[in-house]
Design a protein around this motif. Structure first.
Motif, PDB file in Angstrom:
ATOM      1  N   GLY A  54       0.787  -1.224   0.000  1.00 48.99           N
ATOM      2  CA  GLY A  54       0.000   0.000   0.000  1.00 48.99           C
ATOM      3  C   GLY A  54       0.818   1.271   0.000  1.00 48.99           C
ATOM      4  O   GLY A  54       0.261   2.361   0.131  1.00 48.99           O
ATOM      5  N   ARG A  80      -7.499   7.297  -1.401  1.00 52.15           N
ATOM      6  CA  ARG A  80      -7.502   6.586  -0.119  1.00 52.15           C
ATOM      7  C   ARG A  80      -8.567   7.158   0.816  1.00 52.15           C
ATOM      8  O   ARG A  80      -9.273   6.403   1.489  1.00 52.15           O
ATOM      9  CB  ARG A  80      -6.136   6.711   0.559  1.00 52.15           C
ATOM     10  CG  ARG A  80      -5.085   5.792   0.003  1.00 52.15           C
ATOM     11  CD  ARG A  80      -3.788   6.058   0.717  1.00 52.15           C
ATOM     12  NE  ARG A  80      -2.722   5.192   0.247  1.00 52.15           N
ATOM     13  CZ  ARG A  80      -1.446   5.403   0.514  1.00 52.15           C
ATOM     14  NH1 ARG A  80      -1.081   6.450   1.233  1.00 52.15           N
ATOM     15  NH2 ARG A  80      -0.533   4.577   0.072  1.00 52.15           N
ATOM     16  N   ALA A  83     -11.938   5.976   0.005  1.00 51.65           N
ATOM     17  CA  ALA A  83     -12.010   4.508   0.086  1.00 51.65           C
ATOM     18  C   ALA A  83     -12.089   3.853  -1.286  1.00 51.65           C
ATOM     19  O   ALA A  83     -12.691   2.801  -1.446  1.00 51.65           O
ATOM     20  CB  ALA A  83     -13.176   4.069   0.964  1.00 51.65           C
ATOM     21  N   PRO A  86      -7.265   0.953  -0.906  1.00 54.99           N
ATOM     22  CA  PRO A  86      -7.024   0.782   0.529  1.00 54.99           C
ATOM     23  C   PRO A  86      -5.735   1.462   0.992  1.00 54.99           C
ATOM     24  O   PRO A  86      -4.809   1.672   0.208  1.00 54.99           O
ATOM     25  CB  PRO A  86      -6.905  -0.738   0.679  1.00 54.99           C
ATOM     26  CG  PRO A  86      -6.436  -1.202  -0.645  1.00 54.99           C
ATOM     27  CD  PRO A  86      -7.055  -0.280  -1.656  1.00 54.99           C
ATOM     28  N   SER A  89      -2.933  -3.366   2.479  1.00 57.14           N
ATOM     29  CA  SER A  89      -3.576  -4.547   1.912  1.00 57.14           C
ATOM     30  C   SER A  89      -4.233  -5.348   3.021  1.00 57.14           C
ATOM     31  O   SER A  89      -3.956  -5.179   4.214  1.00 57.14           O
ATOM     32  CB  SER A  89      -2.537  -5.395   1.176  1.00 57.14           C
ATOM     33  OG  SER A  89      -1.543  -5.802   2.080  1.00 57.14           O
ATOM     34  N   ASP A  90      -5.129  -6.274   2.667  1.00 60.34           N
ATOM     35  CA  ASP A  90      -5.878  -7.051   3.643  1.00 60.34           C
ATOM     36  C   ASP A  90      -5.008  -8.073   4.361  1.00 60.34           C
ATOM     37  O   ASP A  90      -5.196  -8.313   5.539  1.00 60.34           O
ATOM     38  CB  ASP A  90      -7.041  -7.771   2.958  1.00 60.34           C
ATOM     39  CG  ASP A  90      -8.083  -6.798   2.445  1.00 60.34           C
ATOM     40  OD1 ASP A  90      -8.152  -5.687   2.996  1.00 60.34           O
ATOM     41  OD2 ASP A  90      -8.804  -7.152   1.497  1.00 60.34           O
TER      42      ASP A  90
END
Length: 93
Positions: A54, A80, A83, A86, A89-90
């Motif tokens: 990110g 960002r 939204a 992101p 990252s997840d």
């Protein structure tokens, strides 16, 4: 009488050591595509300049010019906040 100094075979190099291969010259991809303004709504284009963690890719790595790097930075930060992309990252913790 003027004497000439002879070097002892040592050569001084300034900066970094010479690389063994020739580096390819980096160019601004946005100038090549003739992009006038980087928009925060263009997620695919912004995604090319963000790492998997990110982070915004620096100018020396991506090869963008100063003008487009500044536009990229503000566009990524706006996307960002809205939204669209992101902050991280997840899978990163």
């Amino acid at each position: 009488m003027v004497r000439e100094r002879e070097g002892k075979g040592k050569t001084k190099t300034k900066g970094k050591a010479k690389s063994k291969g020739l580096a390819k010259k980096k160019y601004c991809k946005l100038c090549f595509e003739k992009v006038g303004f980087v928009d925060y709504k263009d997620e695919k284009r912004l995604g090319r300049f963000i790492t998997d963690r990110g982070k915004i890719v620096p100018r020396r790595v991506s090869g963008t010019c100063a003008r487009h790097q500044k536009q990229l930075t503000t566009a990524i930060k706006r996307a960002r906040l809205l939204a669209m992309i992101p902050f991280t990252s997840d899978f990163y913790r």
